[in-house]
Design an enzyme around this catalytic site. Structure first.
Site, PDB file in Angstrom:
ATOM      1  N   ARG A 160       0.807  -1.211   0.000  1.00  0.00           N
ATOM      2  CA  ARG A 160       0.000   0.000   0.000  1.00  0.00           C
ATOM      3  C   ARG A 160       0.851   1.278   0.000  1.00  0.00           C
ATOM      4  NH1 ARG A 160      -0.401  -2.490   5.103  1.00  0.00           N
ATOM      5  NH2 ARG A 160       0.079  -1.142   6.890  1.00  0.00           N
ATOM      6  N   ARG A 195       1.548  -4.133   3.464  1.00  0.00           N
ATOM      7  CA  ARG A 195       2.564  -3.338   4.161  1.00  0.00           C
ATOM      8  C   ARG A 195       2.981  -2.175   3.273  1.00  0.00           C
ATOM      9  NH1 ARG A 195       8.664  -5.271   6.210  1.00  0.00           N
ATOM     10  NH2 ARG A 195       9.575  -3.190   6.117  1.00  0.00           N
ATOM     11  N   HIS A 196       3.412  -1.075   3.913  1.00  0.00           N
ATOM     12  CA  HIS A 196       4.039   0.025   3.179  1.00  0.00           C
ATOM     13  C   HIS A 196       5.455  -0.418   2.804  1.00  0.00           C
ATOM     14  CE1 HIS A 196       0.863   2.898   3.920  1.00  0.00           C
ATOM     15  NE2 HIS A 196       0.931   2.689   5.224  1.00  0.00           N
ATOM     16  N   VAL A 197       5.629  -0.867   1.568  1.00  0.00           N
ATOM     17  CA  VAL A 197       6.940  -1.339   1.134  1.00  0.00           C
ATOM     18  C   VAL A 197       7.020  -1.224  -0.377  1.00  0.00           C
ATOM     19  CG1 VAL A 197       6.211  -3.766   0.928  1.00  0.00           C
ATOM     20  CG2 VAL A 197       8.623  -3.214   1.328  1.00  0.00           C
ATOM     21  N   ASP A 248      -2.631   3.770   9.070  1.00  0.00           N
ATOM     22  CA  ASP A 248      -3.013   2.535   9.739  1.00  0.00           C
ATOM     23  C   ASP A 248      -2.953   2.589  11.264  1.00  0.00           C
ATOM     24  OD1 ASP A 248      -3.044   0.601   7.280  1.00  0.00           O
ATOM     25  OD2 ASP A 248      -1.311   1.925   7.105  1.00  0.00           O
TER      26      ASP A 248
END
Length: 409
Positions: free
Chosen positions: A109, A167-169, A392
């Protein structure tokens, strides 16, 4: 004596008439032998049909076994009824049952692009559809070393299927390390609107209160917190210039160091990865259509998502999460910012075109949007997109409210 002979002679023909002639006897024998041959033939036809039916059922069962990666359930039930056998000891465990839909999904995301909205929906859907949702609580580490990439990809691959990992990745290339590549999904947003939302949220939070932004940026001094966004842009502060505003493309370009440098190389690499590895990349401005397409493309994950999203109870959850004190920069500042983000807009327009093309293939009518170059477009940028739920943090409290009205199947 004569009488006796006459009697014997008369009795001879009578006796001989009771015994059939030889040719009649032979004919009867042939008749009986023919009947004795026909009767077994009828039994043989019945047996032949039975054997063919059994062979067909065996072949069909064998095909079913191979296509599904294991024996039919009825055979397992029979085996359990009859007791344990030594088959597993001789041949090992059966192959895992193949899933008929994408069973490994990764949602890497992008920050401030509605990800918190989608994550809450996913947690409700995971409970409803019984898939494994793993949502990482790491928000500030999108770039990984080679060893960190391998460790993360192995951990993702070991999640019981079906699963969705989020995940933010930045994009991870599983095949580069000979690991099975999952299906990717994502959502992006108008680049300037995303930047404005992040700029004001970091300083003033949302309507839930002061604490969520104070916790997020505890070391921010007042002169930075109350810095006018026009000054930040026009005087080229680091937060409002490259590479900080080159934000969306690296999520799709990947972990290569050059992916973090604004330019054509990173832009084209990101486009290529989208075409080769992403099932869907939607735009936040058309979020309901994004959810509808996800429901069509990944029904085992997203069936019923629109009903949840449109419900009044769910809408209440977003009323307190709009970024406060958000306002539109001047036209001069917007034009400067737009020039700094020209690669971001190239990528955004590419994604939007691809998204509209997929909507057309599915049969959804696309709503035309103004091109990203008119002055009127720049004037309305900050006001055009409805605010989604923010990032989040504090998901658990929101989920408690959501679970209170979720209807379980």
């Amino acid at each position: 004596m004569m009488v006796m002979m006459k009697k014997n002679s008369s009795s001879g023909p009578l006796h001989s008439s009771n015994q059939p002639p030889n040719h009649v006897r032979e004919r009867n024998n042939r008749k009986y032998s023919l009947l004795s041959a026909v009767v077994p033939l009828r039994v043989s036809l019945r047996g032949y049909g039975f054997c063919m039916a059994a062979l067909f059922l065996f072949s069909f069962g064998s095909l079913f076994y191979q296509l599904n990666g294991g024996p039919p359930k009825i055979l397992l039930d029979i085996r359990q009824y009859l007791g344990e056998s030594t088959y597993l000891d001789d041949h090992g465990p059966p192959a895992p049952r193949a899933l008929l839909f994408p069973s490994q999904v990764v949602y890497n995301r992008v920050g401030k692009c509605g990800s918190r909205t989608v994550v809450i929906l996913l947690r409700l859907l995971a409970e409803k559809h019984q898939f494994n949702l793993v949502s990482s609580d790491i928000h500030n580490k999108t770039r990984l070393t080679k060893h960190e990439q391998v460790d993360l990809m192995k951990n993702i691959s070991n999640i019981p299927q079906p699963f969705l990992y989020t995940r933010h990745v930045h994009f991870l290339n599983f095949t580069r390390f000979r690991i099975e590549q999952p299906v990717y999904i994502n959502i992006i947003r108008d680049p300037i609107n995303r930047f404005l939302s992040n700029y004001f949220f970091r300083r003033f939070g949302d309507w839930r209160g002061e604490q969520n932004h104070l916790v997020r940026t505890p070391g921010m001094k007042d002169d930075e917190r109350y810095l006018d966004i026009n000054v930040c842009i026009l005087e080229n502060y680091p937060e409002c210039s490259n590479p900080r505003v080159f934000y969306i493309i690296p999520y799709f370009c990947g972990q290569h160091p050059q992916c973090r440098e604004p330019g054509v190389w990173a832009l084209e690499r990101a486009k290529q990865n989208v075409q080769e590895n992403y099932l869907l990349v939607g735009v936040l401005e058309e979020l309901e259509d994004v959810l509808l397409l996800l429901e069509r493309l990944l029904p085992h994950y997203f069936t019923g998502v629109l009903n949840i999203y449109k419900s009044p109870d769910y809408k209440k959850m977003g009323n307190m999460t709009g970024t406060v004190r958000k306002h539109t920069p001047t036209l001069e500042a917007l034009q400067v910012l737009y020039q700094r983000m020209r690669y971001e807009y190239d990528f955004y327009n590419f994604i939007r075109d691809q998204f509209h093309l997929m909507k057309k293939k599915i049969g959804l009518r696309s709503v035309s949007r103004p091109p990203a170059h008119s002055l009127a477009f720049l004037r309305e940028l900050a006001l055009r997109t409805a605010e989604p739920l923010d990032e989040d943090e504090e998901l658990e409290a929101d989920l408690e409210d959501a679970n209170s009205w979720l209807v379980h199947p």
